[in-house]
Design an enzyme around this catalytic site. Sequence first.
Site, PDB file in Angstrom:
ATOM      1  N   LYS A   1      -7.789 -11.173  11.196  1.00  0.00           N
ATOM      2  CA  LYS A   1      -8.223 -11.138   9.798  1.00  0.00           C
ATOM      3  C   LYS A   1      -9.304 -12.208   9.619  1.00  0.00           C
ATOM      4  O   LYS A   1      -9.267 -13.032   8.696  1.00  0.00           O
ATOM      5  CB  LYS A   1      -7.017 -11.395   8.876  1.00  0.00           C
ATOM      6  CG  LYS A   1      -7.285 -11.102   7.400  1.00  0.00           C
ATOM      7  CD  LYS A   1      -7.500  -9.631   7.093  1.00  0.00           C
ATOM      8  CE  LYS A   1      -7.664  -9.417   5.586  1.00  0.00           C
ATOM      9  NZ  LYS A   1      -8.029  -8.032   5.258  1.00  0.00           N
TER      10      LYS A   1
ATOM     11  N   ASP B   1      -5.605  -4.889   8.781  1.00  0.00           N
ATOM     12  CA  ASP B   1      -5.249  -3.851   7.821  1.00  0.00           C
ATOM     13  C   ASP B   1      -5.912  -2.526   8.173  1.00  0.00           C
ATOM     14  O   ASP B   1      -5.291  -1.459   8.082  1.00  0.00           O
ATOM     15  CB  ASP B   1      -5.573  -4.285   6.386  1.00  0.00           C
ATOM     16  CG  ASP B   1      -6.936  -4.949   6.259  1.00  0.00           C
ATOM     17  OD1 ASP B   1      -7.493  -5.401   7.261  1.00  0.00           O
ATOM     18  OD2 ASP B   1      -7.445  -5.023   5.123  1.00  0.00           O
TER      19      ASP B   1
ATOM     20  N   ASP C   1       4.148  -8.999  15.373  1.00  0.00           N
ATOM     21  CA  ASP C   1       5.506  -8.631  14.998  1.00  0.00           C
ATOM     22  C   ASP C   1       5.489  -7.395  14.105  1.00  0.00           C
ATOM     23  O   ASP C   1       6.262  -6.450  14.302  1.00  0.00           O
ATOM     24  CB  ASP C   1       6.153  -9.816  14.277  1.00  0.00           C
ATOM     25  CG  ASP C   1       7.652  -9.639  14.098  1.00  0.00           C
ATOM     26  OD1 ASP C   1       8.251  -8.805  14.806  1.00  0.00           O
ATOM     27  OD2 ASP C   1       8.229 -10.345  13.255  1.00  0.00           O
TER      28      ASP C   1
END
Length: 362
Positions: free
Chosen positions: A191, A224, A248
Amino acid sequence: MAHRVTLIPGDGTGPELAEATRRVLDASGVELDWDIQQAGSDVMDQHGGNPLPDHVVEAIKDCGVALKGPITTPVGGGFRSVNVALRKGLDLYAQVRPCKSYPGVRSRYENVDLVIIREATEDLYAGIEYEVGSDEARELTEWIRAHGGTLRDEAGISIKPISVEGTRRVHEFAFDYARRLGRRKVTTVHKANIMKFSDGLWLQVAREVAEQNPDIEFEDRIVDNLCMQLVQRPEEYDVLVLPNLYGDIVSDLAAGLTGGLGLAPGGNIGTEAAVFEPTHGSAPKYTGQNKVNPMAMMLSGMLMLRHLGEEAAADRLETAIAEVIAEGKSVTYDMKPSRDDPTAVGTSDVADAVIEKLGVRV
């Protein structure tokens, strides 16, 4: 020579899964010398509330490889995750989570074959946290405000460290893994458009490592966007490398593409030791019922055989598991068309079926 392996049965349904997996691995033809060690909620009272006694960690160091059943982690309070403690204590920096379609599994997707490689020692899972209202949280809040940051008064604080060393070694591992298994592409996930000094560092170092491995295709994706594309076009991806928290989350998403956590194995790899375990939890409500699906732990055992250099045995075991899945008879309730299907079998019965596929009389 037999491979000496630490076996940690775990708690909840862990001991049942561990026993089924041990039987299957013993039937694979590989000689394994099991060193059984206990950890988890069942033994913490014997060790001053510690679910991971020091002698268990030392046993893993001595053997160099371990197979672990799931261990319960309480939500909110109590001890921290034993899994996280093992990864930090043994510096198991690369977590490998294959997500692969097997014919016969109920899923909306077919032919998915991904490998998630998750950096497992840094990021928000490093455990650097300060409780709301604590003196440390107040002091840190004042320091952040003094240096241009904004925080509300009553805030819990978690620190997200991502280092050059940690990022470099997990990407070097990913490229080596891809090359060794004949994989075509490595995708690093981040990100960096928002977190420019942590995820930005991750992306910078990933690109540097990629330049040193020009024989493997490389790309990057914002996390995302990656999640959307995995749901739309999972076949576009091969080996994904992610910081701890994203890894995770995305590994569970990828497991959902291939039938769920009941078929999701895992391996935690470091320079001195490796621990293999299913990625699902301990399901304590099913303890002692001979009901839960052991295939994720069996597939973790298959990964362990590959790690030990027993490739032929690993291939035979994976094939045997795949044949049991494809037949659809000797599988647990979660792999039946209906969860109340009366033909569902128990944990030990799945082990029997796999052993028979391996050509060993039960």
